[in-house]
Design an enzyme around this catalytic site. Structure first.
Site, PDB file in Angstrom:
ATOM      1  N   LYS A  44      33.507  38.137  49.078  1.00  0.00           N
ATOM      2  CA  LYS A  44      32.760  38.705  47.944  1.00  0.00           C
ATOM      3  C   LYS A  44      32.390  37.629  46.920  1.00  0.00           C
ATOM      4  O   LYS A  44      31.736  37.910  45.937  1.00  0.00           O
ATOM      5  CB  LYS A  44      33.636  39.754  47.215  1.00  0.00           C
ATOM      6  CG  LYS A  44      33.828  41.045  47.970  1.00  0.00           C
ATOM      7  CD  LYS A  44      34.454  42.109  47.074  1.00  0.00           C
ATOM      8  CE  LYS A  44      35.960  42.015  47.053  1.00  0.00           C
ATOM      9  NZ  LYS A  44      36.592  43.106  46.267  1.00  0.00           N
ATOM     10  N   LYS A  46      34.654  36.164  45.035  1.00  0.00           N
ATOM     11  CA  LYS A  46      35.536  36.387  43.893  1.00  0.00           C
ATOM     12  C   LYS A  46      36.742  35.462  43.970  1.00  0.00           C
ATOM     13  O   LYS A  46      37.461  35.469  44.970  1.00  0.00           O
ATOM     14  CB  LYS A  46      36.008  37.858  43.919  1.00  0.00           C
ATOM     15  CG  LYS A  46      36.069  38.465  42.557  1.00  0.00           C
ATOM     16  CD  LYS A  46      36.301  39.959  42.616  1.00  0.00           C
ATOM     17  CE  LYS A  46      35.996  40.551  41.265  1.00  0.00           C
ATOM     18  NZ  LYS A  46      36.203  41.967  41.209  1.00  0.00           N
TER      19      LYS A  46
HETATM   20  N1  CTP Z   1      38.214  49.058  35.519  1.00  0.00           N
HETATM   21  C1  CTP Z   1      38.184  49.956  34.440  1.00  0.00           C
HETATM   22  N2  CTP Z   1      38.087  49.470  33.163  1.00  0.00           N
HETATM   23  C2  CTP Z   1      38.031  48.137  32.936  1.00  0.00           C
HETATM   24  C3  CTP Z   1      38.075  47.222  34.012  1.00  0.00           C
HETATM   25  C4  CTP Z   1      38.167  47.720  35.304  1.00  0.00           C
HETATM   26  O1  CTP Z   1      38.222  51.171  34.618  1.00  0.00           O
HETATM   27  N3  CTP Z   1      37.906  47.721  31.695  1.00  0.00           N
HETATM   28  C5  CTP Z   1      38.274  49.587  36.874  1.00  0.00           C
HETATM   29  C6  CTP Z   1      37.061  49.181  37.725  1.00  0.00           C
HETATM   30  O2  CTP Z   1      35.963  50.018  37.411  1.00  0.00           O
HETATM   31  C7  CTP Z   1      37.589  49.373  39.126  1.00  0.00           C
HETATM   32  C8  CTP Z   1      39.096  49.015  38.979  1.00  0.00           C
HETATM   33  O3  CTP Z   1      39.377  49.033  37.563  1.00  0.00           O
HETATM   34  O4  CTP Z   1      37.472  50.720  39.528  1.00  0.00           O
HETATM   35  C9  CTP Z   1      39.420  47.648  39.546  1.00  0.00           C
HETATM   36  O5  CTP Z   1      38.490  46.746  38.999  1.00  0.00           O
HETATM   37  P1  CTP Z   1      38.506  45.174  39.162  1.00  0.00           P
HETATM   38  O6  CTP Z   1      37.174  44.733  39.633  1.00  0.00           O
HETATM   39  O7  CTP Z   1      39.689  44.724  39.893  1.00  0.00           O
HETATM   40  O8  CTP Z   1      38.692  44.759  37.604  1.00  0.00           O
HETATM   41  P2  CTP Z   1      37.719  44.088  36.590  1.00  0.00           P
HETATM   42  O9  CTP Z   1      38.474  43.858  35.328  1.00  0.00           O
HETATM   43  O10 CTP Z   1      36.437  44.866  36.494  1.00  0.00           O
HETATM   44  O11 CTP Z   1      37.477  42.682  37.298  1.00  0.00           O
HETATM   45  P3  CTP Z   1      36.191  41.740  37.359  1.00  0.00           P
HETATM   46  O12 CTP Z   1      35.854  41.365  35.952  1.00  0.00           O
HETATM   47  O13 CTP Z   1      36.641  40.554  38.188  1.00  0.00           O
HETATM   48  O14 CTP Z   1      35.109  42.544  38.033  1.00  0.00           O
END
Ligand code: CTP
Length: 152
Positions: A44, A46
């Site tokens: 991905k 990431k």
């Molecule tokens: N999520 C959430 N609220 C946030 C951050 C994440 O509800 N503030 C949710 C995402 O929508 C997803 C889950 O947590 O369903 C896992 O998200 P992940 O991608 O691991 O976390 P992120 O903080 O969004 O990471 P990144 O910035 O790398 O995308």
């Protein structure tokens, strides 16, 4: 028994992750979380600070989580839903509409994200600490260690 399922990377576990998982757990009797493996994250594009083992252990240690499985690819969701008899599939609304194809197999919902926090944001904030500040913090720590040593 109502089974709920979600997927994510959950690197640098934060309050937004916890809010989402607790809200999903409240919608059913059992919450299963698919945690993206390091290989899948690479695919991905990431870059994670914590390994899959660490991320899976943290998520699995939560009271609201009943089971953790590895997420190895985009295609496994259908199979997982059938295998684990999932009733409800839920994700944060940054994924709005992206998994509507699973509606033939179970209910699909998107919950509002916790505002102002994300792993990406945390990484950016950490990266902003300038080397001089880090040096000062290190000097402070060294002084404390010297005092501790002197007291021994
Ligand atoms: N999520 C959430 N609220 C946030 C951050 C994440 O509800 N503030 C949710 C995402 O929508 C997803 C889950 O947590 O369903 C896992 O998200 P992940 O991608 O691991 O976390 P992120 O903080 O969004 O990471 P990144 O910035 O790398 O995308």
């Amino acid at each position: 028994m109502k089974i709920v399922m979600t997927y994510g990377t959950f690197d640098l576990f934060h309050i937004g992750h916890l809010n989402l998982l607790e809200r999903l757990a409240e919608l059913g009797d059992k919450l299963i979380v698919g945690v993206s493996t390091d290989e899948f994250n690479q695919e991905k594009g990431k870059q994670c600070l914590y390994s899959y083992q660490e991320r899976a252990r943290i998520v699995g240690a939560l009271k609201c989580v009943d089971k953790v499985i590895p997420e190895n690819n985009w295609q496994q969701k259908q199979q997982d839903i059938i295998e684990h008899k999932v009733d409800l599939f839920g994700m944060g609304n940054d994924w709005q509409g992206k998994f509507d194809n699973l509606q033939d197999l179970c209910e699909v919902i998107y919950l509002s994200r916790t505002p102002t926090i994300s792993t990406t944001q945390l990484k950016l904030s950490l990266a902003k600490i300038d080397p001089q500040t880090i040096q000062k913090m290190k000097q402070g720590l060294d002084s404390v260690l010297d005092i501790v040593k002197a007291l021994e």
